[in-house]
Scaffold this motif. Structure first.
Motif, PDB file in Angstrom:
ATOM      1  N   GLY A  61      -0.987  -3.738  -8.361  1.00 54.05           N
ATOM      2  CA  GLY A  61      -2.320  -3.379  -7.969  1.00 54.05           C
ATOM      3  C   GLY A  61      -2.351  -2.310  -6.859  1.00 54.05           C
ATOM      4  N   SER A  74      -7.681   2.451  -3.517  1.00 63.13           N
ATOM      5  CA  SER A  74      -9.087   2.481  -3.550  1.00 63.13           C
ATOM      6  C   SER A  74      -9.880   1.798  -2.615  1.00 63.13           C
ATOM      7  CB  SER A  74      -9.541   2.266  -4.883  1.00 63.13           C
ATOM      8  OG  SER A  74      -9.080   2.925  -5.907  1.00 63.13           O
ATOM      9  N   ARG A  75      -9.412   0.602  -2.283  1.00 54.69           N
ATOM     10  CA  ARG A  75     -10.102  -0.027  -1.106  1.00 54.69           C
ATOM     11  C   ARG A  75      -9.871   0.541   0.209  1.00 54.69           C
ATOM     12  NH1 ARG A  75      -8.084  -5.825  -0.164  1.00 54.69           N
ATOM     13  NH2 ARG A  75      -9.885  -5.768   1.199  1.00 54.69           N
ATOM     14  N   TYR A  78       0.806  -1.114  -0.107  1.00 49.56           N
ATOM     15  CA  TYR A  78      -0.060   0.203   0.125  1.00 49.56           C
ATOM     16  C   TYR A  78       0.996   1.256   0.139  1.00 49.56           C
ATOM     17  CZ  TYR A  78      -3.804  -3.092   1.161  1.00 49.56           C
ATOM     18  OH  TYR A  78      -4.790  -4.098   1.336  1.00 49.56           O
ATOM     19  N   HIS A  84      -1.588   7.778  -8.575  1.00 51.05           N
ATOM     20  CA  HIS A  84      -2.854   7.336  -8.388  1.00 51.05           C
ATOM     21  C   HIS A  84      -3.339   7.502 -10.028  1.00 51.05           C
ATOM     22  CE1 HIS A  84      -7.324   6.550  -7.401  1.00 51.05           C
ATOM     23  NE2 HIS A  84      -6.743   5.919  -6.448  1.00 51.05           N
ATOM     24  N   THR A 106     -10.385   9.620  -3.967  1.00 53.30           N
ATOM     25  CA  THR A 106      -9.001   9.586  -3.181  1.00 53.30           C
ATOM     26  C   THR A 106      -8.086  10.582  -3.292  1.00 53.30           C
ATOM     27  OG1 THR A 106      -9.348   6.948  -3.723  1.00 53.30           O
ATOM     28  CG2 THR A 106      -7.321   7.799  -3.199  1.00 53.30           C
ATOM     29  N   GLU A 131     -12.450   3.235   0.114  1.00 49.40           N
ATOM     30  CA  GLU A 131     -13.723   3.050   0.440  1.00 49.40           C
ATOM     31  C   GLU A 131     -13.823   2.743   1.966  1.00 49.40           C
ATOM     32  OE1 GLU A 131     -16.581  -0.574  -1.334  1.00 49.40           O
ATOM     33  OE2 GLU A 131     -14.754  -0.175  -2.286  1.00 49.40           O
ATOM     34  N   GLN A 165      -5.526  -0.067  -6.899  1.00 52.89           N
ATOM     35  CA  GLN A 165      -6.472  -0.746  -6.324  1.00 52.89           C
ATOM     36  C   GLN A 165      -6.809  -0.742  -4.967  1.00 52.89           C
ATOM     37  OE1 GLN A 165      -4.608  -1.816  -8.739  1.00 52.89           O
ATOM     38  NE2 GLN A 165      -6.054  -1.903 -10.663  1.00 52.89           N
ATOM     39  N   ARG A 166      -5.437  -1.090  -4.297  1.00 55.70           N
ATOM     40  CA  ARG A 166      -5.411  -1.065  -2.884  1.00 55.70           C
ATOM     41  C   ARG A 166      -5.797   0.234  -2.233  1.00 55.70           C
ATOM     42  NH1 ARG A 166      -1.007  -4.524  -4.470  1.00 55.70           N
ATOM     43  NH2 ARG A 166      -1.253  -6.694  -3.797  1.00 55.70           N
TER      44      ARG A 166
END
Length: 468
Positions: free
Chosen positions: A205, A211-212, A198, A271, A222, A215, A208-209
């Motif tokens: 990825g 973004s998780r 992260y 990003h 973000t 969320e 995507q991490r």
């Protein structure tokens, strides 16, 4: 040929020093095991199912074991590792291959651990070989079916007081919550916050991490501030589930402090997928600095495991994926790389930074002097390629004269192999007994000092360093 390990293994050869080491070891041999860093899956303790077989338990997932056979030309699929393009060998076939190649492990740390496990835990009386492979496989299978070999029973038998796992920041930590709430389980199993994927924009990825994270944090758009807030929130979640440390497996222990605006600019480029390799390196170094800042606030011990070239063999990585046994140590530099971090936080009360290395040259030149000055810095125990008998003694000699015994982390087993935990801790206790016995014999410390020190190394020191 005697297969059972010598009761005086790893002790000095001369009789007087050996006797002294034997007594020192006896004083700590039965103390509880404190394992503040490792990779055992906590689900095995939740489910408490019998281990399937000897090959899956002792060979397939142990990179120390598989990499040496690979070096002899034995494909990983023959060792039970499943490739993307085919099938892996069945457990009995894996065990046969291992037994036929037992002599590859002569003199290695892996051979030491395996011999201790097979002789002391399973009661085997002869070396593995092609002649006894099937009989031994069946004998171990029968033992694994016994209630005393279930994971929870072994946890008690081994005397484990604390076991730390290594976990993704977005893990729900349900197994840890279940164990903590289970009155039938008397042990303590805690998670460890491992945010590497992260923090580094070059990690596959990463976007995507992030973004998780956003969320989970309730941030629709973000941004850098929300990213930091989410990381802090996940750290708090881990602390609520018992975590005592955050672990960082960086390529190099480089820390840079950026202005918030500069960090935000790099975050936005990362990003958007437009960040350069050099910019990504700077951002990752800044995030290591930010992790230290967060540790000064929330109290998580910061451990840094640097200096490894991950997934060195492209062909193996393509066929088997990451973490398939071909990571290689590289040279590591700490003094300049960590100076920004230590200038800001090295004297901060209650901040603990544990520095590990797989580059032996750094122990006496960099890590011990840093730990011998900065209150925040502690010396991580020999790790990975160095958690071996001779390397362990070299480590003690390299760091003790500069930093003493009090600046060490205590032993770290760093293992996925559950049944090797007591063997590894016993090895460390024997090495400390041997080292202290030599110091007494040379008149450098006296016997009462040695007796106090070995207990401290095994018990009090890891409690202090990891704030247990």
């Amino acid at each position: 040929m005697t297969f059972a390990p010598d009761r005086d293994r790893l002790f000095p050869v001369d009789p007087a020093t050996r006797s002294r080491a034997r007594d020192l070891h006896a004083s700590v041999a039965d103390l509880p095991i404190i394992s503040p860093h490792g990779h055992v899956d906590p689900r095995i303790l939740v489910e408490d199912r019998a281990f399937d077989n000897a090959a899956d338990l002792l060979i397939r997932d142990d990179h120390y074991v598989t990499r040496l056979m690979h070096s002899a030309g034995i494909g990983l699929e023959r060792l039970g590792v499943s490739p993307h393009d085919g099938m892996a060998a069945r457990p009995r076939e894996v065990w046969r291959t291992f037994s036929e190649n037992w002599d590859l492990y002569t003199g290695t740390a892996s051979g030491y651990w395996l011999r201790s496990i097979l002789a002391e835990q399973f009661g085997l009386s002869e070396h593995p070989s092609s002649a006894n492979a099937d009989a031994v496989f069946d004998e171990i299978g029968a033992r694994l079916a016994e209630p005393s070999f279930r994971p929870r029973a072994l946890f008690r038998t081994y005397g484990i007081e604390l076991l730390a796992t290594t976990d993704d920041p977005m893990d729900d930590l349900a197994p840890h919550a279940m164990l903590a709430a289970d009155p039938a389980f008397g042990g303590r199993v805690v998670p460890t916050f491992r945010p590497d994927a992260y923090l580094a924009p070059t990690s596959p990825g990463w976007a995507q991490r992030v973004s998780r994270l956003s969320e989970w944090n309730g941030t629709r758009d973000t941004d850098y501030a929300g990213y930091l807030s989410a990381l802090e929130g996940r750290r708090a979640y881990f602390i609520q589930h018992g975590a005592v440390s955050a672990d960082h497996g960086v390529a190099q222990p480089r820390a840079i402090e950026l202005d918030a605006s500069d960090a935000a600019r790099l975050f936005e480029k990362a990003h958007a997928g437009t960040i350069t390799t050099d910019e990504a390196s700077v951002f990752s170094a800044h995030m290591l600095f930010e992790m230290a800042r967060m540790s000064t606030r929330d109290g998580l011990v910061m451990t840094v495991h640097p200096g490894v070239f991950r997934n060195h063999d492209h062909e193996t990585f393509t066929r088997f994926g990451p973490d398939s046994g071909h990571d290689i140590p590289v040279a590591t530099e700490y003094v300049n790389a960590l100076r920004p971090l230590l200038n800001r936080f090295g004297n901060t009360p209650d901040f603990h930074l544990v520095l590990f290395s797989v580059d032996e040259t750094t122990y006496s030149r960099e890590i011990a002097p840093l730990a011998g000055y900065y209150p925040a810095v502690f010396i991580g125990a020999p790790w990975w390629f160095l958690d071996a008998p001779d390397a362990g003694l070299r480590f003690r000699a390299a760091v003790t004269e500069t930093a003493g015994f009090s600046r060490g982390s205590g032993f770290i087993d760093d293992t996925r192999a559950f049944m090797s935990i007591p063997v590894r801790h016993d090895m460390s206790r024997r090495l400390d007994a041997a080292f202290l016995a030599r110091l007494v014999g040379e008149g450098r410390i006296d016997q009462p000092q040695a007796e106090r020190t070995i207990v401290d190394l095994v018990d009090a020191q890891p409690r202090r360093v990891f704030k247990l």
